[in-house]
Structure formats: structure tokens, C-alpha cells
Design a protein around this motif. Structure first.
Motif, PDB file in Angstrom:
ATOM      1  N   LYS A   1      61.363   9.096  64.145  1.00 38.07           N
ATOM      2  CA  LYS A   1      62.175   7.953  63.715  1.00 38.07           C
ATOM      3  C   LYS A   1      61.594   7.297  62.466  1.00 38.07           C
ATOM      4  O   LYS A   1      62.325   7.003  61.521  1.00 38.07           O
ATOM      5  CB  LYS A   1      62.288   6.932  64.842  1.00 38.07           C
ATOM      6  N   SER A   2      60.286   7.065  62.436  1.00 37.95           N
ATOM      7  CA  SER A   2      59.678   6.410  61.276  1.00 37.95           C
ATOM      8  C   SER A   2      59.776   7.294  60.036  1.00 37.95           C
ATOM      9  O   SER A   2      60.012   6.804  58.930  1.00 37.95           O
ATOM     10  CB  SER A   2      58.229   6.022  61.555  1.00 37.95           C
ATOM     11  N   PHE A   3      59.621   8.605  60.212  1.00 38.08           N
ATOM     12  CA  PHE A   3      59.749   9.526  59.089  1.00 38.08           C
ATOM     13  C   PHE A   3      61.175   9.528  58.552  1.00 38.08           C
ATOM     14  O   PHE A   3      61.397   9.469  57.343  1.00 38.08           O
ATOM     15  CB  PHE A   3      59.338  10.935  59.501  1.00 38.08           C
ATOM     16  N   ILE A   4      62.156   9.575  59.452  1.00 36.77           N
ATOM     17  CA  ILE A   4      63.557   9.583  59.033  1.00 36.77           C
ATOM     18  C   ILE A   4      63.919   8.284  58.318  1.00 36.77           C
ATOM     19  O   ILE A   4      64.672   8.293  57.341  1.00 36.77           O
ATOM     20  CB  ILE A   4      64.483   9.856  60.241  1.00 36.77           C
ATOM     21  N   GLU A   5      63.384   7.165  58.773  1.00 39.42           N
ATOM     22  CA  GLU A   5      63.655   5.882  58.107  1.00 39.42           C
ATOM     23  C   GLU A   5      63.148   5.889  56.669  1.00 39.42           C
ATOM     24  O   GLU A   5      63.840   5.434  55.751  1.00 39.42           O
ATOM     25  CB  GLU A   5      63.024   4.735  58.887  1.00 39.42           C
ATOM     26  N   ILE A   6      61.954   6.418  56.448  1.00 35.31           N
ATOM     27  CA  ILE A   6      61.406   6.494  55.093  1.00 35.31           C
ATOM     28  C   ILE A   6      62.212   7.470  54.251  1.00 35.31           C
ATOM     29  O   ILE A   6      62.537   7.198  53.098  1.00 35.31           O
ATOM     30  CB  ILE A   6      59.912   6.883  55.131  1.00 35.31           C
ATOM     31  N   LEU A   7      62.556   8.608  54.829  1.00 35.34           N
ATOM     32  CA  LEU A   7      63.363   9.601  54.118  1.00 35.34           C
ATOM     33  C   LEU A   7      64.731   9.027  53.759  1.00 35.34           C
ATOM     34  O   LEU A   7      65.210   9.188  52.632  1.00 35.34           O
ATOM     35  CB  LEU A   7      63.516  10.846  54.989  1.00 35.34           C
ATOM     36  N   GLU A   8      65.350   8.327  54.682  1.00 38.43           N
ATOM     37  CA  GLU A   8      66.656   7.718  54.452  1.00 38.43           C
ATOM     38  C   GLU A   8      66.598   6.701  53.313  1.00 38.43           C
ATOM     39  O   GLU A   8      67.483   6.652  52.460  1.00 38.43           O
ATOM     40  CB  GLU A   8      67.124   7.044  55.740  1.00 38.43           C
ATOM     41  N   GLU A   9      65.550   5.893  53.293  1.00 37.27           N
ATOM     42  CA  GLU A   9      65.387   4.901  52.232  1.00 37.27           C
ATOM     43  C   GLU A   9      65.249   5.571  50.865  1.00 37.27           C
ATOM     44  O   GLU A   9      65.854   5.146  49.881  1.00 37.27           O
ATOM     45  CB  GLU A   9      64.175   4.019  52.516  1.00 37.27           C
ATOM     46  N   GLU A  10      64.445   6.632  50.808  1.00 35.74           N
ATOM     47  CA  GLU A  10      64.252   7.348  49.548  1.00 35.74           C
ATOM     48  C   GLU A  10      65.552   8.013  49.094  1.00 35.74           C
ATOM     49  O   GLU A  10      65.913   7.943  47.920  1.00 35.74           O
ATOM     50  CB  GLU A  10      63.146   8.395  49.698  1.00 35.74           C
ATOM     51  N   LEU A  11      66.254   8.645  50.005  1.00 39.51           N
ATOM     52  CA  LEU A  11      67.516   9.310  49.657  1.00 39.51           C
ATOM     53  C   LEU A  11      68.561   8.324  49.159  1.00 39.51           C
ATOM     54  O   LEU A  11      69.346   8.641  48.259  1.00 39.51           O
ATOM     55  CB  LEU A  11      68.065  10.073  50.865  1.00 39.51           C
ATOM     56  N   SER A  12      68.569   7.133  49.708  1.00 35.91           N
ATOM     57  CA  SER A  12      69.572   6.137  49.308  1.00 35.91           C
ATOM     58  C   SER A  12      69.346   5.631  47.882  1.00 35.91           C
ATOM     59  O   SER A  12      70.270   5.098  47.265  1.00 35.91           O
ATOM     60  CB  SER A  12      69.581   4.964  50.291  1.00 35.91           C
ATOM     61  N   ARG A  13      68.151   5.802  47.344  1.00 32.73           N
ATOM     62  CA  ARG A  13      67.854   5.349  45.981  1.00 32.73           C
ATOM     63  C   ARG A  13      68.192   6.386  44.916  1.00 32.73           C
ATOM     64  O   ARG A  13      68.192   6.083  43.732  1.00 32.73           O
ATOM     65  CB  ARG A  13      66.369   4.976  45.854  1.00 32.73           C
ATOM     66  N   LEU A  14      68.490   7.609  45.337  1.00 34.76           N
ATOM     67  CA  LEU A  14      68.716   8.696  44.386  1.00 34.76           C
ATOM     68  C   LEU A  14      70.202   9.039  44.300  1.00 34.76           C
ATOM     69  O   LEU A  14      70.807   9.453  45.290  1.00 34.76           O
ATOM     70  CB  LEU A  14      67.928   9.939  44.821  1.00 34.76           C
ATOM     71  N   ASP A  15      70.798   8.843  43.111  1.00 36.57           N
ATOM     72  CA  ASP A  15      72.230   9.117  42.945  1.00 36.57           C
ATOM     73  C   ASP A  15      72.588  10.541  43.342  1.00 36.57           C
ATOM     74  O   ASP A  15      73.564  10.769  44.046  1.00 36.57           O
ATOM     75  CB  ASP A  15      72.660   8.883  41.488  1.00 36.57           C
ATOM     76  N   TRP A  16      71.811  11.524  42.883  1.00 37.98           N
ATOM     77  CA  TRP A  16      72.139  12.925  43.174  1.00 37.98           C
ATOM     78  C   TRP A  16      72.068  13.208  44.676  1.00 37.98           C
ATOM     79  O   TRP A  16      72.839  13.991  45.204  1.00 37.98           O
ATOM     80  CB  TRP A  16      71.237  13.889  42.401  1.00 37.98           C
TER      81      TRP A  16
END
Length: 76
Positions: free
Chosen positions: A43-58
Motif C-alpha cells: 500500500k505505501s509503495f503504491i501510494e508513492i507510485l501513484e503520486e509520482e505518476l500523477s505528476r507526469l503528463d505522459w
């Protein structure tokens, strides 16, 4: 996937990000230092991954086409 395990304060993150930026390729950098010390959960890994993905337009454009994600782990 790249994993670097040298001692602290040797410039590992800077080296990795410089390399990735110079390649001019899309990448996702997940900084696991953001997770609570000693606590590694999916869960903690997915939360960090989700945050990073949301910042990248592509990445947002890419994710719009994904209908389902299944996660399988070696641990329970």
C-alpha cells in the motif's frame, strides 16, 4: 529496474537522475525514502507510485488506457 545500495551521501540519486534525464526517455523515479522507516507495505509503495505518476503528463495519458491492474506478491 535500477537499485543502488551504496552508503548514504555519495550522490546516488543525483547520478541516477542525471543519467535518466540525459537519456531523454520517460521514466518513473520512486523514492522509497518517503516510506515510513522500517515499514514497507504494498500500500505505501503504491501510494508513492501513484503520486509520482500523477505528476507526469505522459504517465497520466498512458494510464487512461489501462482498464485493470492485478498485483501478485511473493509475500502475504
Amino acid at each position: 529496474m535500477i537499485s543502488d545500495t551504496c552508503l548514504r551521501r555519495y550522490g546516488k540519486t543525483s547520478l541516477m537522475l542525471t543519467f535518466l534525464n540525459e537519456k531523454r526517455e520517460n521514466y518513473i523515479f520512486v523514492d522509497c525514502r518517503l516510506m515510513q522507516r522500517g515499514v514497507f507495505t504494498l500500500k505505501s509503495f503504491i501510494e508513492i507510485l501513484e503520486e509520482e505518476l500523477s505528476r507526469l503528463d505522459w504517465a497520466r495519458d498512458l494510464l487512461k488506457n489501462i482498464e485493470e491492474v492485478r498485483v501478485w506478491t511473493f509475500w502475504s
